[in-house]
Design an enzyme around this catalytic site. Structure first.
Site, mmCIF file in Angstrom:
data_model
loop_
_atom_site.group_PDB
_atom_site.id
_atom_site.type_symbol
_atom_site.label_atom_id
_atom_site.label_comp_id
_atom_site.label_asym_id
_atom_site.label_seq_id
_atom_site.Cartn_x
_atom_site.Cartn_y
_atom_site.Cartn_z
ATOM 1 N N CYS A 42 -87.239 42.179 -121.957
ATOM 2 C CA CYS A 42 -87.657 42.427 -123.344
ATOM 3 C C CYS A 42 -86.350 42.625 -124.121
ATOM 4 O O CYS A 42 -85.526 43.455 -123.742
ATOM 5 C CB CYS A 42 -88.505 43.695 -123.439
ATOM 6 S SG CYS A 42 -89.991 43.610 -122.438
ATOM 7 N N CYS A 88 -84.848 46.144 -125.474
ATOM 8 C CA CYS A 88 -84.872 47.308 -124.574
ATOM 9 C C CYS A 88 -83.565 47.390 -123.775
ATOM 10 O O CYS A 88 -83.104 46.397 -123.217
ATOM 11 C CB CYS A 88 -86.061 47.190 -123.621
ATOM 12 S SG CYS A 88 -86.101 48.492 -122.384
ATOM 13 N N CYS A 109 -87.116 56.056 -125.912
ATOM 14 C CA CYS A 109 -87.582 54.794 -125.324
ATOM 15 C C CYS A 109 -86.511 53.722 -125.398
ATOM 16 O O CYS A 109 -85.911 53.516 -126.438
ATOM 17 C CB CYS A 109 -88.758 54.223 -126.108
ATOM 18 S SG CYS A 109 -90.165 55.247 -126.197
ATOM 19 N N CYS A 165 -91.508 61.821 -118.560
ATOM 20 C CA CYS A 165 -91.434 60.362 -118.652
ATOM 21 C C CYS A 165 -90.627 59.893 -117.453
ATOM 22 O O CYS A 165 -89.458 60.258 -117.313
ATOM 23 C CB CYS A 165 -90.760 59.983 -119.972
ATOM 24 S SG CYS A 165 -90.475 58.214 -120.148
ATOM 25 N N CYS A 215 -84.729 46.645 -114.406
ATOM 26 C CA CYS A 215 -85.986 45.997 -114.781
ATOM 27 C C CYS A 215 -85.778 44.489 -114.807
ATOM 28 O O CYS A 215 -84.697 44.013 -115.105
ATOM 29 C CB CYS A 215 -86.442 46.481 -116.159
ATOM 30 S SG CYS A 215 -88.113 45.949 -116.595
ATOM 31 N N GLU A 239 -83.408 57.320 -114.477
ATOM 32 C CA GLU A 239 -83.480 58.443 -115.406
ATOM 33 C C GLU A 239 -84.915 58.872 -115.631
ATOM 34 O O GLU A 239 -85.837 58.061 -115.599
ATOM 35 C CB GLU A 239 -82.821 58.036 -116.726
ATOM 36 C CG GLU A 239 -81.336 57.814 -116.516
ATOM 37 C CD GLU A 239 -80.602 57.318 -117.753
ATOM 38 O OE1 GLU A 239 -79.412 57.594 -117.850
ATOM 39 O OE2 GLU A 239 -81.217 56.661 -118.598
HETATM 40 N N1 SAH Z 1 -92.228 48.278 -118.603
HETATM 41 C C1 SAH Z 1 -93.217 49.174 -119.135
HETATM 42 C C2 SAH Z 1 -92.774 50.594 -119.060
HETATM 43 C C3 SAH Z 1 -91.600 50.941 -119.983
HETATM 44 S S1 SAH Z 1 -92.247 51.870 -121.264
HETATM 45 C C4 SAH Z 1 -93.573 48.757 -120.549
HETATM 46 O O1 SAH Z 1 -92.887 47.929 -121.092
HETATM 47 O O2 SAH Z 1 -94.566 49.229 -121.072
HETATM 48 C C5 SAH Z 1 -91.047 51.890 -122.448
HETATM 49 C C6 SAH Z 1 -91.649 51.709 -123.833
HETATM 50 O O3 SAH Z 1 -90.605 51.776 -124.809
HETATM 51 C C7 SAH Z 1 -92.285 50.364 -123.989
HETATM 52 O O4 SAH Z 1 -93.369 50.419 -124.858
HETATM 53 C C8 SAH Z 1 -91.166 49.563 -124.630
HETATM 54 O O5 SAH Z 1 -91.641 48.418 -125.278
HETATM 55 C C9 SAH Z 1 -90.584 50.584 -125.564
HETATM 56 N N2 SAH Z 1 -89.197 50.328 -125.932
HETATM 57 C C10 SAH Z 1 -88.266 49.658 -125.240
HETATM 58 N N3 SAH Z 1 -87.111 49.638 -125.924
HETATM 59 C C11 SAH Z 1 -87.325 50.322 -127.057
HETATM 60 C C12 SAH Z 1 -86.493 50.676 -128.158
HETATM 61 N N4 SAH Z 1 -85.223 50.329 -128.202
HETATM 62 N N5 SAH Z 1 -87.033 51.412 -129.154
HETATM 63 C C13 SAH Z 1 -88.322 51.804 -129.098
HETATM 64 N N6 SAH Z 1 -89.155 51.503 -128.079
HETATM 65 C C14 SAH Z 1 -88.654 50.766 -127.078
#
Ligand code: SAH
Length: 356
Positions: free
Chosen positions: A123, A126, A344, A112, A119, A99
């Site tokens: 985390c 996420c 995000c 974006c 992945c 996406e």
């Molecule tokens: N793997 C990389 C690129 C993904 S960026 C990274 O982690 O930086 C996606 C961003 O959204 C990251 O900062 C991640 O921590 C954040 N993110 C992931 N899940 C989220 C959520 N449910 N709510 C808000 N931010 C989130």
């Protein structure tokens, strides 16, 4: 004797460099400069088929189609949010889906984009982490996501694309070579001609690769998803912290700054009962002093199971006050496109195609 057939598996022409394409044209008895013409159609004019390459003879176009395919991405589904955000579910040549999102504001249009299918990082807040990593994206698949959003910016907003963030699905620094090649294409005048200053690559904090970025003297921006500057909390949120703890991250970031002189942005979500106390805010302020930096406080986008909750406004206000006290620039990043799961971490939610 069984009947055999020579089936040539056609190569994707965009996997060839300009030099390789030149070699190909020479090998079929054509002129070297033909490669440059074709390369321009592919990367600058973003053509999806050979027939439209009008300055090339029909015979050559047919010859190219016999040898090659153009594995362009296809927008399988496009959703528009009530706030203007557009989410593309993009189908790759092998049927996998990633996406990418167009985020409009009054001043900017940001793309974006994803760097991997799924992945591997787990985390636990996420949505993308719920998918296993299936494969890295090729440079042209990353390029196509940006080119598609560029077209949509023009078509729906009559404005140019201004920024690109690698904050979609996947960990860009674990697909390093393809990431760098895609950015070269996106920034080169023969490609999309975007300035690297308008590109931000976001990482969970893979220290070795942050050092590599510094060694390669990249010109784009770096963001680190921090979420906690206390090892114990960060390890609970992001297992990568077990092998890349904050002390090592700090050293890698010092190395980055020494070589590039570019400040870093920390992405940070404040969750209720997890990191919404003063000790965490103070630890963040201290970590921000490692190198020049700023903080984006991101609003949490729920991913259905209710384990994590956005902190109260008072906790956010406390964070802002603490950071301000240390002279650190912090901004609150509101969530966009929540109604279409484009925010995000939501990029995998409710998309059965990706889960299969
Ligand atoms: N793997 C990389 C690129 C993904 S960026 C990274 O982690 O930086 C996606 C961003 O959204 C990251 O900062 C991640 O921590 C954040 N993110 C992931 N899940 C989220 C959520 N449910 N709510 C808000 N931010 C989130």
């Amino acid at each position: 004797m069984p009947c055999t057939m020579d089936v040539e598996i056609k190569r994707d022409i965009r996997k060839l460099s300009l030099a390789e394409l030149e070699e190909f044209f020479l090998s079929v008895g054509d002129k070297k400069f033909r490669a440059k013409q074709v390369y321009d159609w592919l990367w600058n004019k973003k053509l999806k088929n050979f027939e439209e390459m009008t300055n090339i003879s029909k015979a050559t176009r047919e010859m190219l189609a016999r040898h090659f395919v153009i594995n362009h991405i296809r927008v399988d589904q496009m959703q528009r949010s009530e706030d203007g955000t557009i989410k593309n579910a993009v189908m790759l040549y092998d049927g996998k889906i990633v996406e990418s999102v167009l985020i409009p504001t009054s001043k900017r249009i940001t793309a974006c984009v994803s760097s991997q299918v799924g992945c591997s990082l787990d985390c636990n807040f996420c949505a993308t982490a719920r998918l296993k990593r299936m494969r890295n994206l090729y440079p042209d698949e990353i390029f196509d996501q940006v080119a598609t959003i560029m077209e949509e910016a023009d078509r729906f907003f009559d404005r140019p694309l201004t920024n690109i963030v690698f904050m979609g699905m996947g960990e860009p620094l674990l697909n390093y070579a393809n990431l760098i090649e895609s950015i070269q294409k996106i920034t080169s005048p023969e490609g999309l001609g975007m300035s690297p200053k308008r590109i931000t690559v976001s990482t969970v904090g893979v220290c070795k690769m942050i050092r590599k970025l510094a060694d390669d003297e990249v010109k784009f921006n770096l963001a680190v998803s921090l979420h906690s500057a206390i090892n114990e909390t960060r390890s609970r949120l992001m297992p990568i912290n077990d092998t890349n703890p904050l002390e090592e991250l700090a050293e890698a970031l010092k190395y980055w700054y020494a070589k590039t002189k570019r400040k870093v942005t920390y992405e940070y979500v404040v969750w209720k009962g997890i990191n919404d106390d003063e000790a965490h805010a103070l630890a963040l302020a201290k970590f921000c002093q490692v190198i020049p930096s700023k903080v984006n406080l991101i609003q949490y986008n729920p991913i259905d199971d209710g384990e994590f909750q956005q902190a109260d406004p008072e906790a956010i206000a406390m964070y802002l006050k603490v950071l301000e006290g240390f002279g650190i620039v912090a901004k609150i990043r509101k969530s966009r496109g929540q109604d279409i799961d484009a925010a995000c971490g939501q990029l995998a939610n409710k998309n059965d195609l990706i889960k299969s």
